[in-house]
Scaffold this active site. Structure first.
Site, PDB file in Angstrom:
ATOM      1  CG  ASP A   1      -3.488   4.981  -2.353  1.00 57.24           C
ATOM      2  OD1 ASP A   1      -3.373   6.203  -2.599  1.00 57.24           O
ATOM      3  OD2 ASP A   1      -3.685   4.535  -1.212  1.00 57.24           O
TER       4      ASP A   1
ATOM      5  N   GLY B   1      -5.245   0.945   7.663  1.00 56.37           N
ATOM      6  CA  GLY B   1      -5.942   1.497   6.508  1.00 56.37           C
ATOM      7  C   GLY B   1      -7.385   1.066   6.507  1.00 56.37           C
TER       8      GLY B   1
ATOM      9  CE  LYS C   1     -11.118 -14.782   6.378  1.00 58.51           C
ATOM     10  NZ  LYS C   1     -11.563 -16.152   6.741  1.00 58.51           N
TER      11      LYS C   1
ATOM     12  CB  VAL D   1       0.970  -3.037   8.420  1.00 59.95           C
ATOM     13  CG1 VAL D   1       2.321  -3.737   8.210  1.00 59.95           C
ATOM     14  CG2 VAL D   1       0.208  -2.960   7.110  1.00 59.95           C
TER      15      VAL D   1
ATOM     16  CE1 TYR E   1     -11.416  -1.762   1.568  1.00 67.04           C
ATOM     17  CE2 TYR E   1      -9.907  -2.980   0.171  1.00 67.04           C
ATOM     18  CZ  TYR E   1     -10.985  -2.134   0.312  1.00 67.04           C
ATOM     19  OH  TYR E   1     -11.635  -1.678  -0.800  1.00 67.04           O
ATOM     20  N   GLY E   2      -7.574  -2.966   6.884  1.00 65.58           N
ATOM     21  CA  GLY E   2      -6.824  -3.705   7.884  1.00 65.58           C
ATOM     22  C   GLY E   2      -5.700  -2.896   8.493  1.00 65.58           C
TER      23      GLY E   2
ATOM     24  CG  ASP F   1       6.008   5.815   5.538  1.00 65.92           C
ATOM     25  OD1 ASP F   1       6.430   6.955   5.283  1.00 65.92           O
ATOM     26  OD2 ASP F   1       5.201   5.583   6.447  1.00 65.92           O
TER      27      ASP F   1
END
Length: 293
Positions: free
Chosen positions: A153, A22, A46, A27, A24-25, A112
């Site tokens: 979201d 996504g 970060k 999984v 920011y990062g 998911d």
């Protein structure tokens, strides 16, 4: 990864596959070296976390909002963070989520809800299954609201299910928190997914998080029950014109359609509250839902 992870994490866990990524990062799955338990770990980069998304914790110091919220929440249908690792580049809360077993109606492993719906025969769930899932999601949203938290979201891709359709809400990268004893603020910036955006957001008006969140619940209902958005176009969404694709010979119940319409009321001041949704008659008797269509 080709990167030196936190020594304690590296001793205990072996990284495996990437599940997704996504803003920011990303999984990844990981297996505990001794217990052989599989978990999913989110690596929050970060440098990609915007300035306004950082908070200060008395124990852990400066943290991304998402990580702090995962440590705060305690609800059976919301992912729970039990520990946090940090290194030069990443925060990684752990265990982020137990990787669920294969849902019994899925033809391949899936994590998911979006993928599970895609694998069903008609690319949609039965009303009984959808009601069971929605009851859990609504309960989670109601809990968050009472904590002053808005996820912002909610969608099928941010819901993880196990083989019994037990739900976990994940990905708090767009979430926000306010003092629940104060009036809820209005926001100008949009956080979330356009297909789930409420009319006030589409019109770029200041909006409150709770009514916008209730709208997403109505859109989610449509995806669960029909496999499609309830709105063929943006104008349909702005005017609240719901268009559903039903399975031939199977009609949705009146109470189901009523709850969806209350969630998808285009005027946010007249839209159902999360309390009304939680008490809606359609959600009653939703204790079990496993089974084929």
């Amino acid at each position: 990864m080709g990167y030196s992870l936190h020594p304690s994490f590296a001793r205990n866990y072996q990284l495996c596959d990437e599940l997704g990524s996504g803003g920011y990062g990303f999984v990844m799955t990981a297996v505990h070296q001794i217990e052989q338990v599989e978990v999913a770990v989110k690596f929050v980069i970060k440098d990609k976390v915007p300035k306004e998304a950082w908070v200060t914790d008395e124990v852990f110091g400066r943290l991304p909002m998402e990580v702090m919220l995962l440590m705060m929440v305690n609800h059976g249908n919301i992912v729970k963070c039990l520990d946090v690792y940090e290194d030069e580049l990443y925060f990684y809360p752990l265990p982020f989520l137990d990787v669920p077993s294969r849902p019994q109606y899925c033809r391949r492993p899936s994590h998911d809800l979006f993928e599970c719906i895609e694998q069903t025969k008609h690319k949609r769930l039965s009303e009984k299954q959808a009601r069971y899932i929605m009851s859990q999601v609504v309960d989670a949203v109601h809990y968050l609201k009472n904590q002053g938290i808005s996820h912002r979201d909610i969608k099928d891709e941010n819901l993880v299910v196990d083989r019994d359709l037990r739900v976990k809400l994940i990905d708090f990268g767009s979430a926000t928190i306010v003092d629940p004893s104060f009036p809820r603020p209005y926001y100008k910036l949009f956080f979330g997914t356009t297909a789930y955006a409420s009319p006030e957001i589409l019109q770029k008006k200041p909006y409150q998080a709770e009514p916008a969140e209730v709208w997403t619940l109505g859109v989610l209902m449509s995806y669960l029950l029909t496999g499609m958005s309830p709105f063929p176009s943006e104008n349909d969404a702005l005017e609240g014109r719901i268009v559903l694709s039903e399975v031939p010979g199977k009609r949705l119940s009146k109470s189901c359609l009523h709850m969806m319409a209350r969630c998808l009321e285009p005027d946010p001041t007249r839209r159902a509250t999360i309390e009304e949704v939680r008490e809606h008659r359609w959600l009653r008797g939703s204790e079990s839902a496993v089974g084929r269509h």
